[in-house]
Scaffold this active site. Structure first.
Site, PDB file in Angstrom:
ATOM      1  NE  ARG A  59      -2.262  -0.499   3.679  1.00 45.11           N
ATOM      2  CZ  ARG A  59      -2.691   0.180   4.738  1.00 45.11           C
ATOM      3  NH1 ARG A  59      -3.826   0.845   4.688  1.00 45.11           N
ATOM      4  NH2 ARG A  59      -1.996   0.206   5.854  1.00 45.11           N
ATOM      5  CB  SER A 116       5.637  -6.127   8.359  1.00 46.34           C
ATOM      6  OG  SER A 116       4.940  -4.919   8.330  1.00 46.34           O
ATOM      7  CG  ASP A 176       3.605  -5.240  11.097  1.00 42.70           C
ATOM      8  OD1 ASP A 176       4.632  -5.461  11.766  1.00 42.70           O
ATOM      9  OD2 ASP A 176       2.872  -6.161  10.690  1.00 42.70           O
TER      10      ASP A 176
END
Length: 902
Positions: free
Chosen positions: A524, A588, A642
């Site tokens: 994203r 992450s 994350d």
């Protein structure tokens, strides 16, 4: 003339559809806890929860009490792949003084007959499981117990009503213990109604058989009902056979408009006036008497036998059901009718014989019609339960009327098919339903008990005691300390990586920030606008891009070029290509950071395998890819995990949030640690967020005692064998695979899917974790569980679905408990750091497992509370930790940087 006379006995399809609707309403009433006490159709739970699956085997005894003869049986069930069984029986009379005497005499007689049978068959010293067919209405609270509600079929034994008939049989057998070694030890494993026995016998031959029907001396039906509809029994998993006891339908007047004067007269002369009114209109016990009453009235009115009433017509029971059968044999013309009427001292003319034959036809036809209407109601209910437009099923049938009457079966089939055109019904004649059926129920109970042991054994390692969870907490605490200390950090499995995030939001952050989020199969790009002051808010715009497998597992250069291509598309889309915005990069995967904008990849997880990345600085790789494209420039301020982003997002709302937890595809925790405890970073002042990377906990073997053979299988088949062992027991990426390994093992043991491992079940990764969440959802009926399994190419029975749900529950509960034990170690460390007796703290949480699984979050919270009782932990759901969180970290880093410069 006869048609006109018996007009009310001829029932149109509209009337039958109305009867069907009335019976359906009675069924609902009988199943409801509040309405059952006043219901006439008692809908008795039989505690038979499973049909034969063909794997039953062994020797069984059965006794059968309920008809004109008492029977004892030995049933051998062979597991030879042919589903064969052998039945040996002996019949004993039921003398009137026994069936209308007292209870002790009745059960003594049953025990003596059974022991005589065992002696004959040389079974005197064998202890065999025993099934007891008791064909009277009983209230059961378990399979091997039944309290008699009331006698039917000419039985009137004193002192038995409202008592448990199984314990009465046990007492009678105990008396013979001295002469028969096993007599007092015979296990009555199942108390069965003959109707249920019929369904089970036919179910052994045809696995579609889910309905049992008796049309003989008595009449009754049973069928498999969804547990969620049976208010009288706890639990809503699976199905249970319901013994409708439909003979009493109409006892409350619901059929009064259909009952004729002959029905009323017959009822008044019966042993139980006002009771079993539907049975009195259908069963063979009353058909002959009904015909006699009609013929008597017609003769009195001069319509038959020249008006001469013979003694035979005045004598109750003189016309028997066998006479009715014989007179309806149309192929033999009128000869049978003439012969029977002559024997009864009536002098019939040919017209008399035709009229009498027609009376018999109308009476038996009405019986078949009424029976068909009630059966159609059951079939419709089953179809609706299954939410099918069209249903295929089998009805197992027994009873003299169905077997012996020349036209009854054909009539019944025809009317049922007319009333339920959307059900394809096969009618299967039962062979010794009440004897073989009782043995079948016993055999199924025996099989289920053996299976239960095997399933319990397979799932036992997943049941973690409080003591074991405390051990896990203690070991996790030890590993956390190793990761923080300079001399042990290199060999520590829990890496305790410093993030260089040294503060949480204070509300003064503002500006426009870009955020990138890479951590799974999607990538994203976000634009985040943060406002401070009274109108404090965060606005976000984002776009999602897929990462194809060939890029996830290609080269590092290809991966970062793909990421930059996605950023370019987004900047173009938002119209901000020229602006040099501060950027936070959520990455992450385990990184070793030397500062907030430098992150060296320790190792890929979650299915990523891009080459030439491990040991490299991911921020440099991103900068180089931006330079290669040469279209725009960005200010990369922070590389973020994350988990840290999750903590920061919740920290923006709640300053008490100093822990971040991810429970999704992966599993990880971060928390604010005192600088003085972080030996691998210079300085003792303030705090820094530590990314624990706790997924590697146990890679040194410290939790091998709780790893199962299924965990080992999953680990060995993964992309990184021997690594991330704790994550493989707790994260969404692996739970489905653990379930798949257990299902394969149970199928190999013959406990699931009829022992057949489908091609799809052999595929690694087929059982996604989202299926666990769906299957364990309390709102989901087993029907929907079966649909999910069908999507996976698994043709499951109802029993299979229950076992699959249980397996999913065991795996996800263990995951939540292990996650809770690890988190308890972290909150306890925070409490000790602060030097307080009691700690109040907030944990920011993200991840699909926590958010979407129906029980995971509850079990996790309960475990933390149990293992860290001095900590009051609030769990706060994070809103987009990896996007919003990355922007907030970037904003906090900018704020702290500006303060530093000033």
């Amino acid at each position: 003339q006869v048609d006109r006379y018996l007009y009310h006995m001829r029932l149109s399809d509209d009337v039958l559809l109305d009867v069907m609707a009335r019976f359906q309403a009675e069924m609902v009433k009988g199943l409801g806890r509040d309405t059952n006490p006043t219901a006439t159709v008692k809908m008795l739970p039989s505690f038979v929860r499973s049909l034969p699956d063909g794997s039953e085997k062994g020797d069984f005894l059965a006794v059968d009490l309920g008809g004109s003869l008492f029977r004892a049986h030995q049933v051998k069930v062979f597991d030879d792949g042919k589903q064969s069984c052998q039945l040996e029986s002996k019949f004993y009379p039921t003398p009137k003084e026994v069936i209308q005497g007292n209870g002790a005499e009745l059960f003594d007689y049953v025990a003596e007959c059974l022991l005589d049978f065992m002696e004959n068959k040389n079974l005197k010293h064998k202890k065999l499981p025993l099934g007891f067919t008791f064909s009277f209405p009983c209230k059961q609270t378990k399979l091997e117990e039944g309290v008699l509600l009331g006698w039917t079929k000419h039985f009137k034994v004193r002192g038995v009503q409202e008592t448990d008939v199984v314990s009465s049989l046990h007492k009678a057998l105990q008396k013979h213990k001295a002469s028969f070694v096993p007599a007092g030890d015979l296990d009555v494993l199942a108390l069965v109604n003959d109707t249920v026995g019929t369904m089970m016998t036919c179910g052994y031959d045809d696995q579609r058989c889910e309905v049992g029907l008796i049309i003989g001396t008595g009449t009754n039906a049973c069928y498999m009902e969804e547990m969620r509809h049976i208010d009288l029994v706890e639990g809503d998993e699976g199905r249970m056979c319901i013994n409708t006891e439909w003979g009493a339908f109409g006892d409350d007047g619901a059929l009064d408009d259909l009952r004729t004067e002959f029905d009323r007269e017959l009822d008044l002369g019966s042993l139980n006036p006002g009771k079993q009114l539907f049975e009195k209109m259908i069963s063979s016990l009353y058909l002959g008497e009904l015909v006699r009453l009609i013929l008597l009235k017609m003769t009195k009115e001069g319509l038959l036998f020249n008006g001469k009433v013979s003694p035979a017509l005045l004598t109750k029971g003189k016309i028997e059901v066998q006479h009715v059968y014989a007179m309806e044999k149309y192929k033999e013309g009128l000869s049978n009718t003439k012969e029977i009427l002559t024997e009864l001292n009536l002098s019939p003319s040919e017209e008399d014989c035709i009229a009498v034959q027609h009376v018999c036809t109308i009476v038996s036809f009405r019986s078949a019609n009424l029976c068909a209407a009630a059966l159609a109601a059951i079939l419709t209910r089953m179809r609706e339960n299954k939410k099918l437009l069209r249903m295929r099923t089998t009805v197992g049938i027994d009873g003299g009327l169905y077997k012996s009457h020349p036209q009854y079966a054909k009539r019944l089939h025809k009317v049922v098919r007319r009333l339920v055109p959307n059900c394809d019904v096969r009618f299967l004649l039962s062979l010794s339903g009440s004897g073989r059926g009782a043995a079948m129920v016993t055999a199924v109970a025996y099989r289920l008990a053996a299976q239960r042991k095997q399933i319990d054994a397979a799932l036992a390692p997943f049941l973690l005691s409080l003591e074991t969870l405390r051990e896990v907490k203690t070991k996790m605490r030890t590993e956390l300390e190793y990761g923080l200390k300079r001399e042990t950090q290199a060999s520590a499995t829990v890496k305790m990586l410093p993030t260089y995030v040294c503060g949480t939001p204070d509300g003064t952050e503002k500006g426009k920030f870009l955020a990138l989020d890479l951590g799974g199969t999607n990538f994203r790009v976000l634009l985040v606008k943060i406002r401070s002051g009274r109108r404090r808010s965060v606005q976000m715009y984002n776009k999602i891009f897929a990462i194809p497998l060939e890029i996830m597992q290609g080269t590092g250069e290809e991966l970062f070029d793909h990421i930059v291509q996605c950023i370019a598309d987004f900047l173009e889309y938002m119209g901000i290509k020229g602006a040099r915005l501060p950027l936070g990069f959520t990455f992450s995967f385990p990184c070793r950071q030397a500062s907030i904008d430098k992150g060296t990849l320790v190792g890929w997880t979650k299915g990523f395998k891009a080459t030439d990345c491990e040991g490299e600085d991911v921020v440099d790789m991103l900068r180089e890819a931006i330079r290669r494209r040469n279209e725009f420039d960005l200010d990369i301020v922070a590389v973020v995990n994350d988990t840290v982003g999750t903590m920061m997002t919740c920290g923006y709302e709640d300053p008490n949030c100093e822990i971040g937890l991810i429970a999704g595809t992966g599993s990880n925790v971060c928390y604010m640690e005192d600088m003085k405890n972080i030996e691998i970073v210079e300085g003792n002042e303030g705090k820094m967020c530590i990314n624990t990377e706790w997924g590697g906990f146990g890679d040194n073997g410290c939790i091998d005692n709780i790893r199962t053979k299924y965990d080992q299988e999953v680990d060995e088949g993964s992309l990184n064998p021997g690594k991330q062992r704790y994550e493989k027991m707790t994260s969404g990426m692996y739970l489905g695979e653990i379930v798949r390994q257990i299902l394969i093992d149970l199928t190999k043991q013959g406990l699931l899917f009829r022992g057949q491992i489908s091609e799809s079940l052999r595929k690694r990764g087929i059982f996604e974790t989202k299926f666990l969440s769906q299957i364990e959802s309390d709102r989901l009926a087993l029907l929907q569980v079966r649909r999910i399994l069908q999507q996976l190419g698994l043709d499951s029975t109802c029993d299979d679905s229950i076992i699959v749900k249980e397996v999913c529950g065991a795996v996800s509960k263990r995951a939540a408990q292990l996650c809770g034990a690890g988190l308890a170690a972290v909150v306890e460390k925070k409490r000790e750091n602060r030097g307080v007796e009691h700690l109040r703290i907030t944990v920011g949480v993200d991840g699909t497992l926590y958010k979407l699984h129906p029980h995971f979050s509850r079990v996790l919270r309960e475990t933390v509370k149990e293992l860290a009782p001095q900590c009051d932990v609030t769990f706060m759901l994070s809103e987009d930790g990896s996007g919003k969180g990355a922007a907030l970290i970037t904003a906090v880093a900018k704020r702290l940087h500006n303060v530093g410069q000033k």
